[in-house]
Design a protein around this motif. Structure first.
Motif, PDB file in Angstrom:
ATOM      1  N   ARG A  18       0.831  -1.207   0.000  1.00 54.75           N
ATOM      2  CA  ARG A  18       0.000   0.000   0.000  1.00 54.75           C
ATOM      3  C   ARG A  18       0.866   1.259   0.000  1.00 54.75           C
ATOM      4  O   ARG A  18       0.614   2.203  -0.748  1.00 54.75           O
ATOM      5  N   ASP A 311      -5.046   7.983  -0.881  1.00 57.73           N
ATOM      6  CA  ASP A 311      -5.981   6.898  -1.183  1.00 57.73           C
ATOM      7  C   ASP A 311      -6.640   7.096  -2.549  1.00 57.73           C
ATOM      8  O   ASP A 311      -6.781   6.151  -3.335  1.00 57.73           O
ATOM      9  N   ARG A 312      -7.064   8.313  -2.827  1.00 58.70           N
ATOM     10  CA  ARG A 312      -7.719   8.583  -4.113  1.00 58.70           C
ATOM     11  C   ARG A 312      -6.754   8.357  -5.273  1.00 58.70           C
ATOM     12  O   ARG A 312      -7.122   7.770  -6.303  1.00 58.70           O
ATOM     13  N   ARG A 314      -4.042   6.475  -5.341  1.00 55.33           N
ATOM     14  CA  ARG A 314      -3.733   5.046  -5.510  1.00 55.33           C
ATOM     15  C   ARG A 314      -4.861   4.335  -6.267  1.00 55.33           C
ATOM     16  O   ARG A 314      -4.615   3.527  -7.165  1.00 55.33           O
ATOM     17  N   ALA A 315      -6.106   4.641  -5.894  1.00 54.45           N
ATOM     18  CA  ALA A 315      -7.250   4.019  -6.565  1.00 54.45           C
ATOM     19  C   ALA A 315      -7.322   4.414  -8.034  1.00 54.45           C
ATOM     20  O   ALA A 315      -7.745   3.614  -8.887  1.00 54.45           O
ATOM     21  N   PRO A 319      -6.123   0.751  -9.891  1.00 58.84           N
ATOM     22  CA  PRO A 319      -7.522   0.506  -9.495  1.00 58.84           C
ATOM     23  C   PRO A 319      -7.745  -0.876  -8.876  1.00 58.84           C
ATOM     24  O   PRO A 319      -8.742  -1.065  -8.182  1.00 58.84           O
ATOM     25  N   HIS A 321      -5.994  -2.001  -6.563  1.00 58.01           N
ATOM     26  CA  HIS A 321      -5.410  -1.922  -5.219  1.00 58.01           C
ATOM     27  C   HIS A 321      -6.006  -0.761  -4.445  1.00 58.01           C
ATOM     28  O   HIS A 321      -5.293   0.086  -3.912  1.00 58.01           O
ATOM     29  N   ARG A 322      -7.311  -0.708  -4.387  1.00 60.06           N
ATOM     30  CA  ARG A 322      -8.000   0.370  -3.683  1.00 60.06           C
ATOM     31  C   ARG A 322      -7.824   0.266  -2.180  1.00 60.06           C
ATOM     32  O   ARG A 322      -7.938   1.223  -1.470  1.00 60.06           O
TER      33      ARG A 322
END
Length: 322
Positions: A18, A311-312, A314-315, A319, A321-322
């Motif tokens: 993450r 977080d946004r 990374r998503a 996508p 690995h949200r």
């Protein structure tokens, strides 16, 4: 080099997937043309995600990698591994005009477009420095808006820095350099495509001679999540005390009337005298965004709020690995 130079980052990382993907996604979102990640330990999830992205490059630094690189194999300390990997990237295939050597907990934050800042550098510039701001842990009674974090900065020059530090951190200031618990030097971008260039943690070298006059990237900050929470700080504390940024032998902060304790001596003393309670007292004064600390930082021009929005991002870029 074009009028709109490309840029990228290189990091040697040993972190949860993450965190690695947060690092990559943030810089991709910022406009990085390449994100080079050297995995200091196997991480199948992160490696697969990075290899699937067209702008990311992942290298697993296993025993075979180090045997190919060095007769003596893998260096024991992580600092030379970082430097060797960054230099390897710089000299082999950086695929960008400018390459920044940073860590997985560091995030570039330009105030104006980064390509324009790099394009404006003098033609003979070898390296350019981004100065750090250090993350403050959120005060649970007064947290920042979601996706944002409080950071602290320090004065660039030592006289003002010492004055500010003593005023902002009344108990521990004499032993701190700018109030930071990590580096104040920042990190550098280096121009690619040159001969006999190597990278260390904080500087670029030509023929093993340090470039001691890097241009200041005054419109770019390096957001360092060194101690973003008490829990994260504690989880890394023992390693840093033995091998990392608090290890024995590093220089103490300069003082007006001599020198104070270095981080190793200060933290060892606190731990020996008061255990976790004493360390927590330090963390609350120096590393937590209490209203009182924020007010003192604001008065001296050293309080910053940055929307990393990890977080946004990374998503968006990973996508799966949200």
């Amino acid at each position: 080099m074009s009028d709109t130079p490309t840029w990228g980052v290189v990091a040697t990382v040993k972190a949860p997937a993450r965190d690695i993907l947060n690092f990559a996604a943030y810089h991709l979102d910022l406009g990085a043309h390449r994100v080079h990640v050297y995995l200091d330990a196997p991480n199948d999830e992160a490696e697969a995600a990075l290899r699937a992205h067209p702008k990311c490059r992942a290298v697993l630094c296993d025993e075979g990698y180090w045997r190919r690189r060095r007769r003596n194999g893998r260096p024991d300390a992580h600092q030379p591994r970082q430097s060797l990997n960054a230099t390897h990237c710089l000299n082999k295939r950086p695929q960008v005009d400018w390459l920044a050597h940073i860590d997985v907990d560091e995030f570039l934050s330009p105030q104006t477009p980064l390509p324009a800042q790099l394009a404006a550098l003098p033609a003979g510039t070898l390296s350019a420095r981004a100065r750090p701001i250090e993350a403050l842990a959120p005060d649970p009674t007064d947290p920042p808006p979601e996706g944002q974090k409080w950071f602290k900065s320090c004065a660039r020059f030592q006289g003002r820095r010492r004055e500010d530090t003593n005023a902002i951190y009344p108990t521990f200031g004499p032993h701190l350099n700018g109030g930071f618990v990590s580096h104040v030097a920042g990190k550098v971008f280096v121009r690619t495509g040159l001969e006999n260039i190597s990278l260390r943690i904080h500087n670029a070298f030509v023929d093993k001679v340090m470039d001691d006059t890097p241009v200041e990237l005054s419109q770019t900050r390096l957001c360092h999540l060194h101690a973003p929470s008490w829990e994260r700080w504690q989880s890394a504390f023992a390693y840093r005390l033995r091998h990392g940024s608090y290890r024995e032998g590093l220089k103490p902060a300069p003082m007006a009337d001599g020198v104070g304790l270095n981080m190793h001596a200060l933290f060892s003393m606190l731990e020996e005298d008061g255990g976790e309670t004493a360390l927590r007292r330090f963390f609350d004064e120096v590393c937590t965004a209490t209203p009182a600390l924020r007010a003192r930082l604001q008065e001296r021009g050293h309080l910053h709020k940055v929307a990393l929005d990890l977080d946004r991002k990374r998503a968006l870029h990973f996508p799966q690995h949200r």
